[in-house]
Design an enzyme around this catalytic site. Structure first.
Site, PDB file in Angstrom:
ATOM      1  N   HIS A  48       0.330   4.740   8.662  1.00 43.93           N
ATOM      2  CA  HIS A  48       1.940   3.619   8.929  1.00 43.93           C
ATOM      3  C   HIS A  48       2.627   3.894   8.427  1.00 43.93           C
ATOM      4  O   HIS A  48       3.625   3.475   9.087  1.00 43.93           O
ATOM      5  CB  HIS A  48       0.504   2.479   8.765  1.00 43.93           C
ATOM      6  CG  HIS A  48       1.290   1.474   7.372  1.00 43.93           C
ATOM      7  ND1 HIS A  48       0.547   2.316   5.811  1.00 43.93           N
ATOM      8  CD2 HIS A  48       2.314   1.096   6.960  1.00 43.93           C
ATOM      9  CE1 HIS A  48       1.073   1.284   5.149  1.00 43.93           C
ATOM     10  NE2 HIS A  48       2.184   0.803   5.500  1.00 43.93           N
ATOM     11  N   SER A 102       0.990  -1.750   0.177  1.00 47.70           N
ATOM     12  CA  SER A 102       0.290   0.070   0.164  1.00 47.70           C
ATOM     13  C   SER A 102       0.552   1.110  -0.418  1.00 47.70           C
ATOM     14  O   SER A 102       0.545   1.623  -0.243  1.00 47.70           O
ATOM     15  CB  SER A 102      -1.308  -0.106   1.465  1.00 47.70           C
ATOM     16  OG  SER A 102      -0.380  -0.173   2.434  1.00 47.70           O
ATOM     17  N   GLU A 103       1.667   1.225   0.587  1.00 50.41           N
ATOM     18  CA  GLU A 103       2.800   2.198   0.352  1.00 50.41           C
ATOM     19  C   GLU A 103       3.953   1.651   0.924  1.00 50.41           C
ATOM     20  O   GLU A 103       5.203   1.126   1.143  1.00 50.41           O
ATOM     21  CB  GLU A 103       2.839   3.461   2.048  1.00 50.41           C
ATOM     22  CG  GLU A 103       1.418   4.058   2.264  1.00 50.41           C
ATOM     23  CD  GLU A 103       0.608   3.607   2.679  1.00 50.41           C
ATOM     24  OE1 GLU A 103      -0.700   4.352   1.903  1.00 50.41           O
ATOM     25  OE2 GLU A 103       0.034   2.594   3.354  1.00 50.41           O
ATOM     26  N   THR A 104       5.386   2.166   0.033  1.00 50.71           N
ATOM     27  CA  THR A 104       6.781   2.462   0.216  1.00 50.71           C
ATOM     28  C   THR A 104       7.125   3.749   0.519  1.00 50.71           C
ATOM     29  O   THR A 104       6.468   4.580   0.084  1.00 50.71           O
ATOM     30  CB  THR A 104       7.575   2.172  -0.954  1.00 50.71           C
ATOM     31  OG1 THR A 104       6.981   1.030  -1.743  1.00 50.71           O
ATOM     32  CG2 THR A 104       8.735   1.090  -1.427  1.00 50.71           C
TER      33      THR A 104
END
Length: 296
Positions: A79, A48-50
């Site tokens: 997060h 979902s995120e990097t």
């Protein structure tokens, strides 16, 4: 840059148990990467995120981070903020102020602090949010889109923008929240009326439940239907700020369970500090993968 490697961690956030939180890919020493390269890496990790860690340009910051989804950059996300802070400390770095951190990101400077009452838990200060109430004329469409008659309208559904954009909707119970199975196209139309890109639905647990609230975050767009986020810092920050605005806080601190519908067990801790005019969103983090990342 052929063959060059940088440090890499994959961190599970909002949990102290591996595989039960929300994973984050973290690339260290990313100053030499341009936006196109960062986006390509984030698309490849398929999380979902990097997050990409860089040297700060603001002297008051401990570090700088850029946060990417598989398709674009976010000015802020919760997060990745907690996960990056965990990885930065675990790598041997020391905050300028013990027990406190300042993260520089596209949304500005984000404060973090250690939670003295919970071992291993750090919290970030919820950023300012822009709130747009959902028009009452959309209530029927919302209920139809959610396939539910259990929306609790005593708390007005509102769009909340604190970087990501969420339509925050209160359900009558945690069970009603977990039972949601929306129509993606119909829900997308409703959330777009307040400029949101996803739904943050929450409902109260019973007094002896695992937390004060159950939360589900459903993302929409791109013609891909509904995707659910395991545990979401920005949405918890949006909810915490909205509870204050609606005079609906359950107390000066409360807990949220998230990820249940996905087989996860995310734990979020919310704490209000009215004297400092701050709302703190906290959770534990742990490293699951630690190694090197080969750059193009």
């Amino acid at each position: 840059m052929q063959g060059k490697t940088v440090r890499f961690k994959q961190v599970d956030v909002f949990t102290s148990v591996p595989f039960k939180g929300n994973p984050l890919a973290l690339i260290f020493d990313a100053d030499a990467l341009d936006t196109e390269q960062m986006q390509a890496i984030a698309h490849w990790t398929n999380l979902s995120e990097t997050a990409f860690m860089l040297k700060p340009t603001d002297p008051s910051a401990d570090y700088r981070v850029r946060i990417f989804t598989t398709h674009g950059e976010l000015p802020f996300a919760g997060h990745p903020t907690l996960g990056t802070a965990h990885a930065w400390r675990e790598a041997g770095n020391r905050p300028k102020q013990p027990g406190r951190l300042v993260q520089q990101c596209a949304a500005g400077l984000i404060e973090l602090e250690q939670d003295d009452s919970r071992a291993g838990v750090w919290s970030f200060a919820a950023p300012p949010a822009r709130v747009t109430p959902l028009a009452e004329t959309e209530y029927a469409a919302l209920a139809l889109a959610l396939h539910s008659d259990a929306i609790d309208y005593t708390a007005q559904p509102c769009g909340v923008d604190n970087g990501p954009q969420w339509l925050v909707v209160r359900m009558k119970s945690a069970a009603a929240c977990l039972a949601l199975d929306p129509d993606s196209a119909a829900l997308a139309r409703v959330v777009q009326t307040v400029g949101a890109r996803g739904l943050a639905a929450y409902g109260p647990h019973d007094a002896n439940g695992p937390a004060n609230y159950e939360l589900r975050c459903l993302m929409l767009g791109g013609g891909l239907g509904i995707g659910e986020d395991p545990v979401t810092g920005s949405a918890n920050a949006a909810l915490a700020n909205l509870l204050t605005m609606q005079n609906a806080r359950p107390g000066m601190q409360y807990t949220v369970r998230q990820g249940t519908a996905l087989g996860r067990a995310g734990d979020v801790y919310v704490r209000y500090d009215d004297a400092a005019d701050k709302t703190w969103i906290g959770g534990a983090s742990l490293t699951v993968v630690d190694g090197a990342f080969r750059l193009p």
